[in-house]
Design a protein around this motif. Structure first.
Motif, mmCIF file in Angstrom:
data_model
loop_
_atom_site.group_PDB
_atom_site.id
_atom_site.type_symbol
_atom_site.label_atom_id
_atom_site.label_comp_id
_atom_site.label_asym_id
_atom_site.label_seq_id
_atom_site.Cartn_x
_atom_site.Cartn_y
_atom_site.Cartn_z
ATOM 1 N N GLY A 27 0.790 -1.220 0.000
ATOM 2 C CA GLY A 27 0.000 0.000 0.000
ATOM 3 C C GLY A 27 0.824 1.273 0.000
ATOM 4 O O GLY A 27 0.299 2.348 0.230
ATOM 5 N N ARG B 89 -4.669 2.046 -2.711
ATOM 6 C CA ARG B 89 -3.556 1.784 -1.806
ATOM 7 C C ARG B 89 -4.032 1.509 -0.395
ATOM 8 O O ARG B 89 -3.401 0.798 0.368
ATOM 9 N N ALA B 90 -5.201 2.084 -0.061
ATOM 10 C CA ALA B 90 -5.743 1.834 1.268
ATOM 11 C C ALA B 90 -6.164 0.378 1.406
ATOM 12 O O ALA B 90 -6.128 -0.200 2.491
ATOM 13 N N ARG C 17 -3.722 -3.558 3.734
ATOM 14 C CA ARG C 17 -4.567 -3.486 4.917
ATOM 15 C C ARG C 17 -5.733 -4.485 4.825
ATOM 16 O O ARG C 17 -5.947 -5.280 5.725
ATOM 17 N N SER D 120 -3.835 -8.590 1.252
ATOM 18 C CA SER D 120 -2.384 -8.580 1.134
ATOM 19 C C SER D 120 -1.929 -9.831 0.401
ATOM 20 O O SER D 120 -2.694 -10.768 0.218
ATOM 21 N N HIS E 10 -0.476 1.952 7.180
ATOM 22 C CA HIS E 10 -1.909 1.782 7.415
ATOM 23 C C HIS E 10 -2.380 2.089 8.826
ATOM 24 O O HIS E 10 -3.576 2.105 9.077
ATOM 25 N N THR E 11 -1.461 2.250 9.772
ATOM 26 C CA THR E 11 -1.932 2.506 11.135
ATOM 27 C C THR E 11 -1.326 3.799 11.646
ATOM 28 O O THR E 11 -0.400 4.343 11.046
ATOM 29 N N CYS F 16 -1.116 -6.541 9.205
ATOM 30 C CA CYS F 16 -2.263 -5.635 9.345
ATOM 31 C C CYS F 16 -3.575 -6.397 9.491
ATOM 32 O O CYS F 16 -4.654 -5.801 9.383
#
Ligand SMILES: Nc1ncnc2c1ncn2[C@@H]1O[C@H](COP(=O)(O)OP(=O)(O)OP(=O)(O)O)[C@@H](O)[C@H]1O
Ligand code: SF4
Ligand SMILES: [Mg+2]
Lengths: 308, 401, 340
Positions: free
Chosen positions: A211, C85-86, C90, C93, C120-121, C171
């Protein structure tokens, strides 16, 4: 690390020794000896000269004497100019050549790397096509043609830069561009192809699959990997820029090393040719050595004490 | 429609039918040519090289000049110039005059042919004029025989102009040089012819050097790769050492040793540039040895011939061919470079590098003398580089399915 | 069962100098929550490309030509940039085929695992490091704290694949796509990695798509299997059905080429004679026709439709057509012998 460095130093000296031997043999196999090449000298003058330069010593002894000189960083006397030494030639010429070379190194890196990256990122777009077109020009057109073309357009026609000399600072502009032309194009192309290749690697896909944004992928993952092949050619490139300016110096009439070299060639000044060649070779080998060490430091895959 | 019973008949398949269904097969050479053809730059390069060969081989037959013939009256004439109309063209043939850089006057035909120098009739330093007897020798007409013209250099701004006797400026026009299409050099030699001979020299040097380097490289690399082990190690160490130093330096040393000349430059080029070829060949030999070993282990039988001829040999040959092609522009470059620093072929022979070198000093006044050979070098370099790039892509086994 | 991924009519092509490579053609499949789906097919059948298409990870010359891929109701193929991309890393994968080349050689393994969390976090640096080390422990990397700072080249293939798995799971995604995660490893390591994946899947409750060219590997991982060939779905059914009632000649070929336990593995180098179709110019009829033992005239002419062989069991073969003289019987009688 130390082991690796020592090993590299050893190979460096072997290479230099081979270069000295080779140049020595080449310069001492001129048919008829160095003084008979052009006009005939009177007998006793020639004899005196031969004595002075110990040319009637056996060859191996001459070679050892020469090596001893080298160990004292003494490149010996000039053959053609009474009372002058090759060291003097280098002291006179090298600072200018080095300045020119270092400016070109800076110019090359500052332009080639961004251009190569731009070209790779914009792969296939007009920016890429333009940059690669210019780089192809730079690779294929010999530097003396670039230099004369630049001089004709910017000095004669437009009058922006001085034709000869570096009295004014802007006198460096055209020589630096002409000198950098090839290496700049080469590095830009290498940077581009290397980055493109890296961008196709599996680990880039991995990074994307996590990502990361495209710019983060390039900056955090691709660039460092792509720079490795560029670093490996940096040694010869830098050395080439510092030592390879003789044509440029000739065209722009700059009194650097190159001019001394070309003059020595024209004068058949054998000790000078030999000395300058060895000097050039030393710079080159040293550069390659430094870059190799640098390379080991940036690539964790090369383990300490073990070669690639 | 689907209930047609014929559709539901079982079909067998022979080897060929399977191949045919799976896709068409081209031979390796056809494949390479197919891919090569698709690159405009590669085809352009090839066409340019063919034209260049014609230019070098047959061109001199048509120029009407030889490369060494000097004509000191026609020195430094550009390919395009300003011609001044000579007065009194009563015989019907209008003639013109061209003012040379050394302030001589040359009679020019209406079509742009250089005829002869016009004899000087006197200096008029007071008025900053040089007088010439412009009477037309061919039409010895009594009325015209007195015709005088003058080069007037009084006005810096205006430059040199041609006036009639009375000082009136004559009409002028731009003309192409028909006698010397690319003009002449400082000894009055035809640049076009010299360029063609230069092409012969540059191309001969390049091809011969490339072939010798190819041979030496193949033999050296082949032996090294074939022997392997310690011999290979030592031979490759030597190659490493040689290639640490810029090869141009060696070429310079060898040229100094051999004295400049056509043969020496070939010898010099041939004695150093084989190292890259040797590396490539050795690499390919090692790869081949490995594959042969795998082959022998698998003993695939009849199919192995197919594999060897269609995959192994072409794959090994590819990089060698590309390296050899790339040797040609390198040789042309080094030759011109050597000539440029005064170590090339000796006069009156001319290579493009010597022509550039000769023209360098007078670049400001006669740029055409520099442009022509410089452009020739560039075009040739481009052509061979494009061919090399095209071949590299066309031969790349990675792209081959 | 609730579906988290539903792909319909996905077609993807590569545009090369030689023409269009139709890597995926009209692919449809779905994954339910917590389910493990197996995707099987020979090399080049389009398995990787299918899932790369959904995540927008195609190389530059690849393009999705048509189709939808609904993930929790939103179409992945319509997502761009930030939204896509989000999802990556997340929600979905991937674990890739080749652990040797899938890790950046110039970054420590810990950093590479941690990166997903950084993106992501909003955790703090120490928290990220803790979680990463925990994850490395979970995938059974010994001395995880110390290994955090190791370089990829210091790890063996199996260890690297564990790192990849840690990276994919850190994630806690809803869907993990494991693309032949064990193909590049040797047999004992393979078994360990498979076991690890099974355990983690149960522990985290993610759905898994398990890609492989080996049916036996998939058999004890997945509930359902999709068989791909020439960029298309050839057969789809539950694992039991596939093994007990294979309904497509290609599947039968794959089954026949599973090495018996007593047999040495390299005896069966080329189990189904012939090679996969050239996707530059796919044959007009059934892609498997050149290699099939039951080829009929129609197979060479027309693409077979996806037919229902049994409830929940579809097969793309003309033998299931109602016009075929035998209509599916061949499979029941075991009359299709792929070899011989
Ligand atoms: N970048 C590309 N350009 C052109 N064709 C490609 C590209 N990537 C993949 N292909 C083609 O797409 C088809 C499907 O490839 P894919 O990688 O999906 O196969 P796969 O089923 O994953 O096989 P494997 O088991 O080898 O991983 C192949 O025919 C391949 O040649
Ligand atoms: S459609 Fe025909 S060729 Fe294709 S698998 Fe079925 S029987 Fe074989
Ligand atoms: Mg794959």
């Amino acid at each position: 690390m130390l082991e690796y460095v020592l090993k590299r130093v050893a190979t460096m000296f072997v290479t230099l020794f081979a270069v000295v031997l080779l140049t020595f043999i080449l310069m001492h196999s001129v048919p008829g000896g160095p003084f008979t090449a052009e006009r005939k000298l009177p007998e006793q003058v020639e004899r005196a000269l031969i004595q002075k330069y110990k040319l009637d010593d056996p060859l191996y002894k001459q070679f050892f004497d020469y090596l001893k000189g080298l160990a004292r960083l003494d490149l010996g006397p000039s053959f053609k100019y009474e009372g002058r030494t090759v060291n003097e030639f280098i002291r006179e010429g090298f600072p200018l050549s080095a300045r020119l070379g270092l400016l070109s190194v800076g110019f090359t890196l500052l332009t080639a790397l961004p251009l190569g990256i731009l070209s790779a990122v914009k792969n296939g777009k007009w920016q890429d096509i333009l940059v690669m077109f210019i780089a192809t020009l730079g690779i294929t057109i010999p530097s003396f043609v670039i230099a004369t073309a630049l001089m004709y357009v910017f000095s004669f026609r437009l009058g922006w830069f001085p034709v000869f000399g570096v009295k004014k600072l802007n006198g460096y502009v055209l020589p630096v561009i002409a000198l950098s032309g090839y290496s700049l194009s080469f590095v830009a192309r290498l940077m581009r192809s290397s980055l493109l290749e890296v961008m196709g690697q599996d680990y880039i896909r991995t990074a994307r699959s996590k990502g990361l944004s495209e710019s983060a992928v390039i900056i955090k993952h691709a660039l460092r990997n792509a720079l490795i092949p560029v670093v490996t050619i940096l040694g010869p490139t830098i050395a080439g820029l510092i030592t390879g300016s003789f044509v440029i110096e000739k065209i722009f009439a700059l009194p650097g090393m190159g001019v001394h070299f070309v003059t020595s060639i024209a004068n058949r000044d054998y000790t000078a040719i030999m000395g300058i060649t060895i000097f050039y070779a030393t710079i080159l080998v040293a550069m390659v050595f430094l870059v190799d060490i640098f390379y080991v430091m940036i690539d964790p895959r090369i383990k300490l004490g073990r070669e690639s | 429609m689907l209930d047609n019973a014929l559709l539901w008949e079982k079909v067998g398949h022979s080897e060929e039918a399977m191949e045919e269904i799976a896709g068409v097969h081209r031979s390796y050479a056809q494949d390479v040519w197919f891919r090569f053809r698709k690159r405009p730059s590669a085809i352009g390069g090839l066409a340019a090289v063919l034209l260049l060969l014609l230019f070098a081989g047959f061109g001199p037959m048509f120029t009407g000049h030889s490369y060494s013939e000097q004509n000191l009256s026609f020195v430094n004439i550009p390919p395009r110039f300003t011609a001044w109309t000579l007065p009194g063209g009563s015989s019907g043939v209008q003639e013109y005059a061209y003012i040379t850089q050394s302030l001589k006057l040359i009679r020019v035909s209406g079509g742009g042919r250089l005829l002869a120098a016009i004899p000087k009739a006197g200096d008029d330093a007071q008025n900053k004029r040089i007088l010439f007897a412009s009477s037309n020798a061919s039409s010895s007409n009594a009325a015209n025989s007195q015709g005088l013209v003058a080069i007037d250099y009084s006005d810096k701004e205006r430059g040199m102009v041609l006036t009639d006797e009375a000082g009136k400026m004559l009409p002028k026009k731009r003309m192409l040089n028909k006698s010397y299409l690319l003009g002449t050099d400082s000894l009055g030699r035809d640049l076009l012819t010299r360029l063609m001979y230069g092409a012969r020299i540059s191309l001969t040097v390049a091809f011969v050097a490339a072939i010798i380097n190819l041979l030496v490289g193949v033999i050296y690399g082949g032996i090294s790769g074939y022997l392997g082990g310690n011999a290979d190690n030592i031979m490759m160490r030597i190659v490493d050492i040689i290639s640490t130093i810029p090869l141009t330096l060696y070429v310079i040393l060898i040229m100094v040793l051999l004295d400049s000349g056509f043969l020496s430059i070939i010898v010099a080029l041939s004695s150093v540039y084989w190292v890259s070829m040797a590396r490539v060949v050795r690499g390919q030999i090692l790869a081949l040895k490995e594959q042969e070993f795998v082959l022998a282990a698998k003993t695939i039988g009849t199919r192995s011939f197919h594999i060897i001829t269609r995959h192994l040999i072409p794959n090994a040959l590819g990089p060698i061919i590309v390296t050899a092609t790339m040797l040609i522009p390198t040789a042309i470059f080094v030759e011109s470079f050597m000539s440029f620093i005064g170590l090339g072929v000796s006069a009156p022979m001319a290579s493009w590098g010597t022509m550039c070198n000769d023209a360098l000093e007078t670049m400001k006044s006669t740029p055409h003398q520099l442009f022509a050979p410089a452009l020739a070098i560039c075009i040739t370099m481009f052509a061979f580089n494009f061919i090399g790039d095209g071949l590299r892509d066309a031969l790349d086994p990675k792209l081959r399915k | 069962m609730e579906k988290i991924l539903e792909v319909k009519n996905l077609s993807t092509s590569f545009f090369t100098s030689q023409g269009e490579v139709q890597a995926v053609r009209e692919l449809s499949l779905s994954v339910a929550k917590g389910e493990a789906l197996g995707v099987v097919g020979e090399s080049g059948s389009g398995k990787t490309v299918s899932f790369m298409s959904m995540l927008g990870l195609l190389p530059n010359n690849g393009r999705v030509k048509s189709g939808t891929a609904l993930f929790n109701g939103s179409d992945l193929l319509g997502l761009r940039g930030r939204e896509l991309r989000a999802v990556r890393g997340r929600d979905i994968s991937m674990v890739f085929q080749d652990p040797m080349s899938s890790l950046n050689p110039l970054k420590t393994v810990g950093k590479q695992v941690a990166e997903a969390l950084e993106v992501h976090t909003k955790l703090s640096r120490p928290e990220i490091k803790n979680k990463t080390v925990e994850m490395l422990k979970l995938v059974k990397i010994p001395e995880a704290e110390k290994r955090y700072n190791s370089w990829p080249h210091e790890f063996s293939g199996g260890m690297r694949q564990r790192v990849m798995i840690a990276m994919a799971l850190v994630c806690e995604p809803q869907l993990v796509i494991a693309d032949e995660p064990t193909t590049a490893l040797d047999v004992t390591i393979q078994a360990q990695i498979l076991k690890l994946l099974r355990e983690l899947k149960d522990e985290l409750g993610s759905a898994v798509v398990f890609i492989s060219h080996d049916l036996s590997v998939i058999a004890n991982m997945c509930q359902r299997i999709v068989v791909m060939y020439g960029g298309m779905v050839m057969e789809e059914a539950s694992t039991e059905e596939i093994f007990s009632y294979p309904s497509h000649p290609y599947t039968m070929g794959l089954l026949a080429s599973i090495p018996d336990l007593e047999q040495k593995k390299d005896v069966l180098l080329d189990p189904i004679p012939g090679s996969p179709p050239d996707m530059l110019a796919p044959p007009p009829g059934c892609p498997f026709a050149p290699r099939c033992t039951r080829t009929m005239t129609i197979c060479l002419k027309e693409l077979p439709p996806l037919a229902e062989a049994a409830p929940g069991h579809s097969s793309r073969c003309w033998l299931w057509s109602e016009f075929a003289p035998t209509k599916g019987n061949v499979f029941k009688e075991g009359a299709v012998h792929v070899k011989g």
